[in-house]
Design a protein around this motif. Structure first.
Motif, PDB file in Angstrom:
ATOM      1  N   VAL A  95       0.858  -1.187   0.000  1.00 44.64           N
ATOM      2  CA  VAL A  95       0.000   0.000   0.000  1.00 44.64           C
ATOM      3  C   VAL A  95       0.893   1.235   0.000  1.00 44.64           C
ATOM      4  CG1 VAL A  95      -1.880  -1.159   1.230  1.00 44.64           C
ATOM      5  CG2 VAL A  95      -0.162   0.124   2.523  1.00 44.64           C
ATOM      6  N   GLY A  96       0.307   2.386  -0.350  1.00 40.43           N
ATOM      7  CA  GLY A  96       1.085   3.614  -0.317  1.00 40.43           C
ATOM      8  C   GLY A  96       0.248   4.825  -0.680  1.00 40.43           C
ATOM      9  N   TRP A  97       0.611   5.959  -0.089  1.00 40.59           N
ATOM     10  CA  TRP A  97      -0.018   7.242  -0.411  1.00 40.59           C
ATOM     11  C   TRP A  97       0.757   7.917  -1.533  1.00 40.59           C
ATOM     12  CZ3 TRP A  97      -4.421   9.115   1.889  1.00 40.59           C
ATOM     13  CH2 TRP A  97      -4.814   8.555   3.106  1.00 40.59           C
ATOM     14  N   SER A  98       0.049   8.634  -2.388  1.00 39.73           N
ATOM     15  CA  SER A  98       0.732   9.515  -3.324  1.00 39.73           C
ATOM     16  C   SER A  98       1.274  10.720  -2.565  1.00 39.73           C
ATOM     17  CB  SER A  98      -0.220   9.975  -4.435  1.00 39.73           C
ATOM     18  OG  SER A  98      -1.293  10.734  -3.889  1.00 39.73           O
ATOM     19  N   ALA A  99       2.193  11.467  -3.164  1.00 36.56           N
ATOM     20  CA  ALA A  99       2.864  12.562  -2.467  1.00 36.56           C
ATOM     21  C   ALA A  99       1.906  13.654  -2.020  1.00 36.56           C
ATOM     22  CB  ALA A  99       3.944  13.151  -3.371  1.00 36.56           C
ATOM     23  N   ASP A 100       0.792  13.842  -2.736  1.00 38.41           N
ATOM     24  CA  ASP A 100      -0.177  14.878  -2.382  1.00 38.41           C
ATOM     25  C   ASP A 100      -1.358  14.330  -1.596  1.00 38.41           C
ATOM     26  OD1 ASP A 100      -1.407  13.400  -4.332  1.00 38.41           O
ATOM     27  OD2 ASP A 100      -1.674  15.055  -5.743  1.00 38.41           O
ATOM     28  N   SER A 101      -1.315  13.062  -1.197  1.00 34.94           N
ATOM     29  CA  SER A 101      -2.371  12.402  -0.405  1.00 34.94           C
ATOM     30  C   SER A 101      -3.695  12.278  -1.152  1.00 34.94           C
ATOM     31  CB  SER A 101      -2.622  13.140   0.925  1.00 34.94           C
ATOM     32  OG  SER A 101      -1.446  13.227   1.685  1.00 34.94           O
ATOM     33  N   GLU A 102      -3.689  12.496  -2.467  1.00 40.37           N
ATOM     34  CA  GLU A 102      -4.924  12.422  -3.245  1.00 40.37           C
ATOM     35  C   GLU A 102      -5.239  11.002  -3.689  1.00 40.37           C
ATOM     36  OE1 GLU A 102      -7.230  14.705  -4.054  1.00 40.37           O
ATOM     37  OE2 GLU A 102      -6.234  16.132  -2.735  1.00 40.37           O
ATOM     38  N   HIS A 103      -4.222  10.183  -3.893  1.00 40.79           N
ATOM     39  CA  HIS A 103      -4.418   8.828  -4.391  1.00 40.79           C
ATOM     40  C   HIS A 103      -3.835   7.804  -3.427  1.00 40.79           C
ATOM     41  CE1 HIS A 103      -4.782  11.286  -8.043  1.00 40.79           C
ATOM     42  NE2 HIS A 103      -5.503  10.306  -8.549  1.00 40.79           N
ATOM     43  N   ILE A 104      -4.366   6.592  -3.500  1.00 40.30           N
ATOM     44  CA  ILE A 104      -3.890   5.475  -2.688  1.00 40.30           C
ATOM     45  C   ILE A 104      -3.628   4.292  -3.604  1.00 40.30           C
ATOM     46  CG2 ILE A 104      -4.527   3.800  -0.890  1.00 40.30           C
ATOM     47  CD1 ILE A 104      -6.222   5.999   0.375  1.00 40.30           C
ATOM     48  N   LEU A 105      -2.495   3.658  -3.370  1.00 37.85           N
ATOM     49  CA  LEU A 105      -2.110   2.464  -4.131  1.00 37.85           C
ATOM     50  C   LEU A 105      -2.271   1.240  -3.238  1.00 37.85           C
ATOM     51  CD1 LEU A 105       1.155   1.998  -6.172  1.00 37.85           C
ATOM     52  CD2 LEU A 105       0.701   0.495  -4.255  1.00 37.85           C
ATOM     53  N   LYS A 126       6.357  -6.233  -6.658  1.00 42.28           N
ATOM     54  CA  LYS A 126       6.385  -5.009  -5.868  1.00 42.28           C
ATOM     55  C   LYS A 126       5.774  -3.868  -6.666  1.00 42.28           C
ATOM     56  CE  LYS A 126       9.689  -2.101  -3.326  1.00 42.28           C
ATOM     57  NZ  LYS A 126      11.128  -1.897  -3.030  1.00 42.28           N
ATOM     58  N   ALA A 127       5.105  -2.953  -5.968  1.00 38.65           N
ATOM     59  CA  ALA A 127       4.551  -1.756  -6.603  1.00 38.65           C
ATOM     60  C   ALA A 127       4.684  -0.592  -5.640  1.00 38.65           C
ATOM     61  CB  ALA A 127       3.086  -1.965  -6.983  1.00 38.65           C
ATOM     62  N   GLU A 128       5.094   0.575  -6.167  1.00 39.34           N
ATOM     63  CA  GLU A 128       5.238   1.757  -5.316  1.00 39.34           C
ATOM     64  C   GLU A 128       5.086   3.018  -6.157  1.00 39.34           C
ATOM     65  OE1 GLU A 128       9.840   2.871  -4.872  1.00 39.34           O
ATOM     66  OE2 GLU A 128       9.357   0.917  -3.988  1.00 39.34           O
ATOM     67  N   TRP A 129       4.861   4.144  -5.465  1.00 35.73           N
ATOM     68  CA  TRP A 129       4.662   5.421  -6.129  1.00 35.73           C
ATOM     69  C   TRP A 129       5.991   6.037  -6.569  1.00 35.73           C
ATOM     70  CZ3 TRP A 129       0.154   7.216  -7.722  1.00 35.73           C
ATOM     71  CH2 TRP A 129      -1.023   6.838  -7.071  1.00 35.73           C
ATOM     72  N   ALA A 130       5.953   6.758  -7.671  1.00 36.03           N
ATOM     73  CA  ALA A 130       7.020   7.677  -8.023  1.00 36.03           C
ATOM     74  C   ALA A 130       6.789   8.974  -7.247  1.00 36.03           C
ATOM     75  CB  ALA A 130       7.030   7.940  -9.529  1.00 36.03           C
ATOM     76  N   PRO A 131       7.808   9.828  -7.077  1.00 33.89           N
ATOM     77  CA  PRO A 131       7.637  11.045  -6.264  1.00 33.89           C
ATOM     78  C   PRO A 131       6.545  11.997  -6.736  1.00 33.89           C
ATOM     79  CG  PRO A 131       9.962  10.591  -6.618  1.00 33.89           C
ATOM     80  CD  PRO A 131       9.205   9.630  -7.485  1.00 33.89           C
ATOM     81  N   ASP A 132       6.231  12.013  -8.044  1.00 33.15           N
ATOM     82  CA  ASP A 132       5.213  12.946  -8.528  1.00 33.15           C
ATOM     83  C   ASP A 132       3.803  12.530  -8.181  1.00 33.15           C
ATOM     84  OD1 ASP A 132       4.858  10.798 -10.204  1.00 33.15           O
ATOM     85  OD2 ASP A 132       5.094  11.930 -12.071  1.00 33.15           O
ATOM     86  N   GLY A 133       3.595  11.304  -7.694  1.00 32.28           N
ATOM     87  CA  GLY A 133       2.266  10.852  -7.317  1.00 32.28           C
ATOM     88  C   GLY A 133       1.342  10.580  -8.480  1.00 32.28           C
ATOM     89  N   ARG A 134       1.889  10.525  -9.697  1.00 27.64           N
ATOM     90  CA  ARG A 134       1.067  10.258 -10.880  1.00 27.64           C
ATOM     91  C   ARG A 134       1.640   9.117 -11.708  1.00 27.64           C
ATOM     92  NH1 ARG A 134      -1.394  12.671  -7.955  1.00 27.64           N
ATOM     93  NH2 ARG A 134      -2.689  14.522  -8.220  1.00 27.64           N
ATOM     94  N   HIS A 135       2.727   8.523 -11.243  1.00 28.25           N
ATOM     95  CA  HIS A 135       3.313   7.349 -11.895  1.00 28.25           C
ATOM     96  C   HIS A 135       3.520   6.255 -10.856  1.00 28.25           C
ATOM     97  CE1 HIS A 135       4.308  10.424 -14.914  1.00 28.25           C
ATOM     98  NE2 HIS A 135       4.368   9.432 -15.789  1.00 28.25           N
ATOM     99  N   ILE A 136       3.388   5.009 -11.295  1.00 26.26           N
ATOM    100  CA  ILE A 136       3.524   3.858 -10.409  1.00 26.26           C
ATOM    101  C   ILE A 136       4.588   2.915 -10.967  1.00 26.26           C
ATOM    102  CG2 ILE A 136       2.357   1.835  -9.447  1.00 26.26           C
ATOM    103  CD1 ILE A 136      -0.228   3.465  -9.502  1.00 26.26           C
ATOM    104  N   LEU A 137       5.521   2.516 -10.115  1.00 27.50           N
ATOM    105  CA  LEU A 137       6.559   1.561 -10.489  1.00 27.50           C
ATOM    106  C   LEU A 137       6.110   0.156 -10.137  1.00 27.50           C
ATOM    107  CD1 LEU A 137       9.607   3.489  -9.013  1.00 27.50           C
ATOM    108  CD2 LEU A 137       9.179   3.132 -11.433  1.00 27.50           C
ATOM    109  N   CYS A 138       6.136  -0.731 -11.128  1.00 26.98           N
ATOM    110  CA  CYS A 138       5.785  -2.135 -10.918  1.00 26.98           C
ATOM    111  C   CYS A 138       6.995  -3.001 -11.285  1.00 26.98           C
ATOM    112  CB  CYS A 138       4.576  -2.524 -11.770  1.00 26.98           C
ATOM    113  SG  CYS A 138       3.041  -1.698 -11.287  1.00 26.98           S
ATOM    114  N   PHE A 139       7.484  -3.770 -10.326  1.00 24.51           N
ATOM    115  CA  PHE A 139       8.636  -4.645 -10.537  1.00 24.51           C
ATOM    116  C   PHE A 139       8.148  -6.059 -10.841  1.00 24.51           C
ATOM    117  CE2 PHE A 139      10.199  -1.111  -8.142  1.00 24.51           C
ATOM    118  CZ  PHE A 139      11.504  -0.918  -8.562  1.00 24.51           C
ATOM    119  N   SER A 140       8.671  -6.624 -11.916  1.00 23.10           N
ATOM    120  CA  SER A 140       8.225  -7.942 -12.342  1.00 23.10           C
ATOM    121  C   SER A 140       9.039  -9.033 -11.667  1.00 23.10           C
ATOM    122  CB  SER A 140       8.348  -8.082 -13.859  1.00 23.10           C
ATOM    123  OG  SER A 140       9.717  -8.123 -14.229  1.00 23.10           O
ATOM    124  N   GLU A 141       8.565 -10.268 -11.790  1.00 22.43           N
ATOM    125  CA  GLU A 141       9.308 -11.418 -11.283  1.00 22.43           C
ATOM    126  C   GLU A 141      10.525 -11.690 -12.168  1.00 22.43           C
ATOM    127  OE1 GLU A 141       6.334 -14.476 -11.208  1.00 22.43           O
ATOM    128  OE2 GLU A 141       5.864 -14.106  -9.107  1.00 22.43           O
TER     129      GLU A 141
END
Length: 486
Positions: free
Chosen positions: A88-98, A130-145
């Motif tokens: 789970v994770g918050w975007s940098a501006d707290s507007e979105h949740i992953l 794994k999945a996590e936010w980029a600092p801009d809060g509008r991109h998501i990093l997804c790591f594959s197996e």
């Protein structure tokens, strides 16, 4: 006249899964994952503000791969937990949740202020770890197996950018502090490389640099964003300083053979020093002016009399039934620490530095050694206007091995520690005494509930409260000021 003392107000106990509890960046909300449900509470009242039940139905690729790669008979419980939230994770501006479920290859993105808006990312045959936010809060990093690639999903364009062959999924990547560049360690044609992607230009590859390492252990980007520390795997104690342009600035290897390689490094908040720790009892401090070792800090089983030593009182938690504040015992004269002696010839020896962490202004360095599991060492560092003389300032000794130690993200002299007991431990160099002024203080704080063992702790971003986590439950503690009569 009354003195002002610091106390803690604890909340009720709440359920959680996989320690997924986090404050929003503005400290207004607390996000919790409970199996396949997301819960957002207000941080001031703990009333539920939002809740979502997520559909973690496996993707077609995950279903096919799951049916062909798992040859063992699965239990009903194992099948149920596969649909639980893993990240789970918050975007940098707290507007979105992953919220991600890696075993099902699904990532959900939700909006705090929109009941209808919902994005769902489905991993393909490459899988998801794994999945996590980029600092801009509008991109998501997804790591594959299997280290195949990193997929960067844009919430604005709805498109994906692929970065091939990352070296690791749990380390070996970093964003510059301003979020402009993304640095990723990759492995191409059996060689370690460093790729720099420009976030301001749709994450296009800005440069691709061959690294001098033979088997990369990890990397760490300086707070200034000008230099990258790259080090070898544990078989060789060697560290390289590389610029963002890819130029090799320096190579560091200790004068004496330390045996195995580097375990952890930590940049000073100003980027002026780099602390390096390996599998021995030494910490090497490198200066950014010359990239040479300007100080070697060592720990030993004997604590000098010039160092403040604090010891957790025996049986304090049982005597107070968990409802008390108890000061550490301040030890006098020379004290010894129980060091575990390990053989360097055995694989993965339980020795060396497992944590290096600077406080917020870089005046204190916290260290923990795996072969001294009950001790926390605090080194004092001078400011730029003081003579350079780093030295051991304080040692905190506990009855049980330390599991986590965290600096306050706002206040320089505030630290919390947990040891898997029914209490939390605090150290501060900001205690106000009416006669002595600012002094150092260490206290044990019991959690006022039964059958709760603090296994992890997390500060809120404002530094006024923290989360205490047991295996399946959590509570929060917030600082309150009390008047104590003399």
């Amino acid at each position: 006249m009354p003195n002002t003392a610091l106390a803690y107000d604890f909340t009720e106990i709440y359920n959680q899964t996989h320690s997924h509890v986090s404050f929003s960046p503005g400290a207004q909300f607390i996000l919790t994952a409970v199996q396949d449900r997301l819960i957002v509470r207000r941080a001031d009242t703990f009333q539920i503000a939002r809740t979502w039940l997520l559909d973690n139905t496996a993707t077609e690729s995950a279903t096919i791969l799951g049916g062909t790669s798992r040859l063992t008979v699965r239990t009903k419980k194992a099948n149920e937990t596969e649909g639980w939230i893993t990240h789970v994770g918050w975007s940098a501006d707290s507007e979105h949740i992953l919220a991600a479920c890696t075993k099902r290859g699904v990532v959900h993105v939700l909006k705090m202020r929109d009941d209808i808006w919902h994005a769902r990312i489905e991993a393909g045959a490459e899988g998801l770890v794994k999945a996590e936010w980029a600092p801009d809060g509008r991109h998501i990093l997804c790591f594959s197996e299997w280290g195949l690639r990193v997929t960067l999903w844009s919430l604005i364009k709805g498109s994906a950018i692929y970065m091939q062959f990352p070296k690791f999924t749990d380390r070996g990547y970093a964003f510059r502090k301003d979020g402009r560049y993304f640095i990723l360690a990759e492995r191409h044609k059996s060689k370690d490389t460093l790729s720099v992607y420009d976030a301001a230009d749709s994450y296009k590859l800005a440069r691709h640099v061959a690294l001098p390492s033979s088997s990369l252990g990890s990397l760490s980007l300086s707070p200034t964003g000008n230099h990258i520390a790259v080090w070898e795997s544990q078989l060789e104690y060697k560290l390289y300083i590389v610029t963002m342009a890819g130029h090799l600035q320096a190579t560091f290897t200790p004068d004496q053979d330390p045996g195995l390689g580097i375990r952890t490094v930590a940049w000073h908040p100003a980027g002026t020093f780099l602390a390096v720790g390996g599998y021995d009892d030494k910490i090497h401090i490198l200066s950014s002016l010359s990239w040479s070792c300007v100080k070697t800090l060592e720990v030993s089983p004997r604590i000098p009399s010039s160092v403040t030593a604090w010891n957790e009182p025996v049986g304090w938690l049982e005597d107070s039934y968990g409802h008390a504040f108890q000061a550490y015992d301040k030890l006098q004269n020379i004290t010894s620490i129980a060091f575990i002696r390990t053989s360097p010839e055995k694989p993965d020896p339980k020795s060396g530095v497992i944590q290096l962490e600077w406080n917020v202004d870089g005046t204190l360095l916290l260290t923990r050694f795996e072969n001294a599991p009950t001790a926390v060492h605090i080194f004092a560092f001078p400011s730029s206007s003081e003579p350079f003389n780093p030295h051991l300032r304080s040692v905190l000794l506990h009855n049980q091995p330390v599991l986590q130690a965290r600096w306050n993200p706002v206040r320089a002299g505030s630290l919390i520690i947990c040891c898997g007991t029914g209490g939390v431990y605090t150290w501060t160099s900001e205690w106000e005494d009416s006669e002595l002024g600012i002094i150092e203080m260490a206290e044990c704080v019991g959690v006022p509930t039964e059958n709760f063992h603090v296994r992890n702790i997390k500060w809120g971003p404002d530094g006024k409260g923290f989360v205490l986590l047991d295996q399946t439950t959590f509570c929060c503690a917030f600082e309150v000021l009390e008047d104590v009569a003399e």
